[in-house]
Design an enzyme around this catalytic site. Structure first.
Site, PDB file in Angstrom:
ATOM      1  N   HIS A  13       0.852  -1.198   0.000  1.00  0.00           N
ATOM      2  CA  HIS A  13       0.000   0.000   0.000  1.00  0.00           C
ATOM      3  C   HIS A  13       0.883   1.241   0.000  1.00  0.00           C
ATOM      4  O   HIS A  13       1.178   1.822   1.048  1.00  0.00           O
ATOM      5  CB  HIS A  13      -0.932  -0.016   1.228  1.00  0.00           C
ATOM      6  CG  HIS A  13      -1.965   1.074   1.232  1.00  0.00           C
ATOM      7  ND1 HIS A  13      -3.295   0.850   1.515  1.00  0.00           N
ATOM      8  CD2 HIS A  13      -1.879   2.398   0.989  1.00  0.00           C
ATOM      9  CE1 HIS A  13      -3.971   1.978   1.454  1.00  0.00           C
ATOM     10  NE2 HIS A  13      -3.118   2.946   1.146  1.00  0.00           N
ATOM     11  N   HIS A  15       1.283   4.879  -2.238  1.00  0.00           N
ATOM     12  CA  HIS A  15       0.818   5.783  -3.311  1.00  0.00           C
ATOM     13  C   HIS A  15       2.045   6.464  -3.907  1.00  0.00           C
ATOM     14  O   HIS A  15       2.860   7.041  -3.153  1.00  0.00           O
ATOM     15  CB  HIS A  15      -0.109   6.850  -2.742  1.00  0.00           C
ATOM     16  CG  HIS A  15      -1.376   6.312  -2.139  1.00  0.00           C
ATOM     17  ND1 HIS A  15      -2.534   6.167  -2.862  1.00  0.00           N
ATOM     18  CD2 HIS A  15      -1.657   5.877  -0.890  1.00  0.00           C
ATOM     19  CE1 HIS A  15      -3.484   5.679  -2.075  1.00  0.00           C
ATOM     20  NE2 HIS A  15      -2.984   5.488  -0.869  1.00  0.00           N
ATOM     21  N   ASN A  17       2.695   9.318  -5.626  1.00  0.00           N
ATOM     22  CA  ASN A  17       2.993  10.727  -5.325  1.00  0.00           C
ATOM     23  C   ASN A  17       3.134  11.000  -3.828  1.00  0.00           C
ATOM     24  O   ASN A  17       3.785  11.970  -3.441  1.00  0.00           O
ATOM     25  CB  ASN A  17       1.941  11.646  -5.953  1.00  0.00           C
ATOM     26  CG  ASN A  17       2.210  11.851  -7.436  1.00  0.00           C
ATOM     27  OD1 ASN A  17       3.166  12.518  -7.819  1.00  0.00           O
ATOM     28  ND2 ASN A  17       1.401  11.226  -8.276  1.00  0.00           N
ATOM     29  N   THR A  95      -1.086   4.313  -8.239  1.00  0.00           N
ATOM     30  CA  THR A  95      -1.138   5.722  -8.620  1.00  0.00           C
ATOM     31  C   THR A  95      -2.401   6.009  -9.418  1.00  0.00           C
ATOM     32  O   THR A  95      -2.935   5.118 -10.083  1.00  0.00           O
ATOM     33  CB  THR A  95       0.123   6.156  -9.388  1.00  0.00           C
ATOM     34  OG1 THR A  95       0.162   7.583  -9.453  1.00  0.00           O
ATOM     35  CG2 THR A  95       0.201   5.560 -10.790  1.00  0.00           C
ATOM     36  N   GLY A 197      -8.522   8.423  -2.547  1.00  0.00           N
ATOM     37  CA  GLY A 197      -8.939   9.821  -2.619  1.00  0.00           C
ATOM     38  C   GLY A 197      -9.731  10.186  -1.379  1.00  0.00           C
ATOM     39  O   GLY A 197     -10.039   9.321  -0.549  1.00  0.00           O
ATOM     40  N   HIS A 224      -9.818   1.518  -0.206  1.00  0.00           N
ATOM     41  CA  HIS A 224      -9.654   2.258   1.041  1.00  0.00           C
ATOM     42  C   HIS A 224     -11.001   2.181   1.741  1.00  0.00           C
ATOM     43  O   HIS A 224     -12.022   2.570   1.159  1.00  0.00           O
ATOM     44  CB  HIS A 224      -9.307   3.717   0.745  1.00  0.00           C
ATOM     45  CG  HIS A 224      -7.871   3.915   0.404  1.00  0.00           C
ATOM     46  ND1 HIS A 224      -7.297   3.379  -0.712  1.00  0.00           N
ATOM     47  CD2 HIS A 224      -6.887   4.583   1.058  1.00  0.00           C
ATOM     48  CE1 HIS A 224      -6.018   3.723  -0.735  1.00  0.00           C
ATOM     49  NE2 HIS A 224      -5.739   4.445   0.321  1.00  0.00           N
ATOM     50  N   GLU A 227     -12.028   4.887   6.494  1.00  0.00           N
ATOM     51  CA  GLU A 227     -11.100   5.952   6.941  1.00  0.00           C
ATOM     52  C   GLU A 227     -11.850   7.046   7.687  1.00  0.00           C
ATOM     53  O   GLU A 227     -11.249   7.842   8.399  1.00  0.00           O
ATOM     54  CB  GLU A 227     -10.402   6.587   5.736  1.00  0.00           C
ATOM     55  CG  GLU A 227      -9.354   5.725   5.098  1.00  0.00           C
ATOM     56  CD  GLU A 227      -8.751   6.430   3.909  1.00  0.00           C
ATOM     57  OE1 GLU A 227      -9.384   6.438   2.842  1.00  0.00           O
ATOM     58  OE2 GLU A 227      -7.644   6.982   4.043  1.00  0.00           O
ATOM     59  N   ASP A 302       1.760   3.678   3.152  1.00  0.00           N
ATOM     60  CA  ASP A 302       0.754   4.601   2.612  1.00  0.00           C
ATOM     61  C   ASP A 302       1.435   5.700   1.791  1.00  0.00           C
ATOM     62  O   ASP A 302       1.382   5.687   0.575  1.00  0.00           O
ATOM     63  CB  ASP A 302      -0.083   5.196   3.752  1.00  0.00           C
ATOM     64  CG  ASP A 302      -1.430   5.716   3.280  1.00  0.00           C
ATOM     65  OD1 ASP A 302      -1.788   5.452   2.124  1.00  0.00           O
ATOM     66  OD2 ASP A 302      -2.133   6.366   4.074  1.00  0.00           O
TER      67      ASP A 302
HETATM   68  P1  5GP Z   1      -1.052   9.390  -6.635  1.00  0.00           P
HETATM   69  O1  5GP Z   1      -2.298   8.567  -6.890  1.00  0.00           O
HETATM   70  O2  5GP Z   1      -1.207  10.789  -7.162  1.00  0.00           O
HETATM   71  O3  5GP Z   1       0.204   8.740  -7.088  1.00  0.00           O
HETATM   72  O4  5GP Z   1      -0.875   9.482  -5.045  1.00  0.00           O
HETATM   73  C1  5GP Z   1      -1.524  10.458  -4.240  1.00  0.00           C
HETATM   74  C2  5GP Z   1      -3.017  10.202  -4.180  1.00  0.00           C
HETATM   75  O5  5GP Z   1      -3.278   8.974  -3.487  1.00  0.00           O
HETATM   76  C3  5GP Z   1      -3.791  11.248  -3.362  1.00  0.00           C
HETATM   77  O6  5GP Z   1      -4.151  12.347  -4.139  1.00  0.00           O
HETATM   78  C4  5GP Z   1      -5.032  10.447  -2.921  1.00  0.00           C
HETATM   79  O7  5GP Z   1      -5.969  10.376  -3.954  1.00  0.00           O
HETATM   80  C5  5GP Z   1      -4.460   9.075  -2.709  1.00  0.00           C
HETATM   81  N1  5GP Z   1      -4.100   8.859  -1.293  1.00  0.00           N
HETATM   82  C6  5GP Z   1      -2.884   8.965  -0.724  1.00  0.00           C
HETATM   83  N2  5GP Z   1      -2.937   8.700   0.595  1.00  0.00           N
HETATM   84  C7  5GP Z   1      -4.216   8.400   0.857  1.00  0.00           C
HETATM   85  C8  5GP Z   1      -4.910   8.014   2.043  1.00  0.00           C
HETATM   86  O8  5GP Z   1      -4.352   7.876   3.149  1.00  0.00           O
HETATM   87  N3  5GP Z   1      -6.246   7.804   1.918  1.00  0.00           N
HETATM   88  C9  5GP Z   1      -6.900   7.918   0.731  1.00  0.00           C
HETATM   89  N4  5GP Z   1      -8.220   7.683   0.707  1.00  0.00           N
HETATM   90  N5  5GP Z   1      -6.280   8.268  -0.395  1.00  0.00           N
HETATM   91  C10 5GP Z   1      -4.955   8.514  -0.335  1.00  0.00           C
END
Ligand code: 5GP
Length: 363
Positions: A13, A15, A17, A95, A197, A224, A227, A302
């Site tokens: 898990h 992400h 960015n 992502t 998101g 997710h 939360e 995360d």
């Molecule tokens: P990306 O998808 O742009 O590579 O990574 C960042 C995105 O992952 C954030 O804009 C958000 O949509 C999602 N994200 C990151 N951390 C979390 C989290 O703890 N909870 C949720 N629901 N979404 C997250």
């Protein structure tokens, strides 16, 4: 607790960015004009205790700085190198494919930039695509620990697979577009779909058609879940029976019972939950009860950049807070092999590797 670092680990898990290095983020921010930079710098440097709401504001900011092809490629390369450097041997990176017409970016070209990043890693061998019969020897197997000792030149290897995220702000059509892209990209190591998101936004019913379609087409799904306090959505998500869920914080007794009977593995993101003030302290975290109940769990970061953590650090926190030793932590890591979305060949490789490490560590 050096062993938390040296032990092989799986990250399921992360992400993309959110895993950006702070140094890279600050460097990108310096391209802004002075006024914008001072505002951004303040947000970036406020590491501790950002509420969940503030974290999503930060993501919007990060996306302004990172959403161009070259930057996406750079971040992917750095994130993979960072995980590999702390002995993560399997990484499932997620992502959200992004579209930005003003710079000619489509969801597809965004993912192509991610793939370019995977190809450009050179400090470690990256296995990111499923093997066809004739490409099976493309990479060395995971080096055995004995080999590691005897052969200083033996290179590290990491398996990387991708999950495409549906952002809760998206429409049903946009979510469907992401699933179709994932299907087209399966040959490049896309193995599943994630729903993420801002959890205070959007309705389950919006994403359901795309998630159902993903499953029908053989993609794996993780959500997710829980939360924020939303009992109805948690029920709906558990009824969908995803293959894994992330977080699972605001669970009531009946959610827990349902989860337990379905045996769905949970991706635990301890530091993230505490930093976003979703859980008051490590001691109050649901990890320990569920661990004692022998529920399938995997420790994850995360957003290692946003929350200034690493997977080794998450292992250390758990080991110290709940008194788990080397053997228990090793088993926690090894169990996660059974929850990965990659094919059986990768699973088998990882099982063999963990067995050889266990022997060497005399566990
Ligand atoms: P990306 O998808 O742009 O590579 O990574 C960042 C995105 O992952 C954030 O804009 C958000 O949509 C999602 N994200 C990151 N951390 C979390 C989290 O703890 N909870 C949720 N629901 N979404 C997250």
């Amino acid at each position: 607790m050096e062993w938390c670092f040296s032990m092989p680990k799986l990250e399921l898990h992360a992400h993309l960015n959110g895993s950006i290095r702070n140094s890279t983020l600050l460097e990108l921010a310096t391209a802004l004009d002075e006024k914008d930079f001072s505002e951004v710098e303040h947000v970036i440097l406020k590491y501790d205790d950002r509420s969940l709401k503030e974290v999503f504001k930060l993501f919007d900011l990060i996306h302004i700085l990172t959403t161009d092809h070259d930057t996406v490629t750079r971040i992917t390369k750095e994130v993979v190198e960072d995980f590999a450097s702390e002995n993560v041997v399997y990484l499932e990176l997620r992502t959200t494919p992004k579209r930005n017409d003003s710079i000619g970016m489509s969801k597809r070209s965004y993912i192509e930039a991610v793939l370019k990043g995977l190809r450009s890693v050179n400090s470690v061998d990256v296995d990111f695509a499923p093997h066809s019969e004739d490409s099976k020897t493309f990479l060395n197997p995971l080096p055995s620990t004995t080999e590691d000792k005897c052969n200083r030149d033996s290179r590290k290897k990491i398996f990387v697979r991708l999950l495409l995220s549906i952002d809760r702000r998206e429409t049903t059509e946009a979510a469907m577009e992401t699933v179709k892209l994932a299907l087209e990209m399966r040959q490049y190591g896309v193995v599943g779909i994630d729903l993420s998101g801002n959890p205070s936004i959007g309705e389950w019913i919006t994403y359901l058609p795309a998630l159902k379609f993903a499953r029908e087409q053989g993609l794996h799904v993780t959500l997710h879940c829980g939360e924020v306090r939303n009992p109805k959505e948690i029920h709906n998500m558990l009824d969908f029976h995803p293959e894994r869920i992330g977080h699972a914080i605001f669970f009531e007794e009946e959610h827990w019972r349902k989860l337990k009977s379905s045996n769905i593995p949970v991706e635990i993101c301890l530091t993230s939950n505490i930093r976003t003030l979703s859980v008051p302290s490590v001691d109050a975290h649901h990890f320990v009860d569920w661990y004692n109940a022998k529920h399938p769990l995997v420790l994850c970061t995360d957003d290692s950049g946003v929350f200034s953590t690493s997977l080794s650090n998450e292992y250390k926190i758990v080991a110290m807070s709940f008194g788990l030793g080397r053997k228990e932590m090793f088993e926690l890591s090894r169990n996660a092999v059974e929850f990965i979305f990659a094919d059986n060949g990768v699973k088998e490789d990882l099982r063999t590797y963990f067995n050889s490490v266990a022997k060497n560590m005399e566990l």
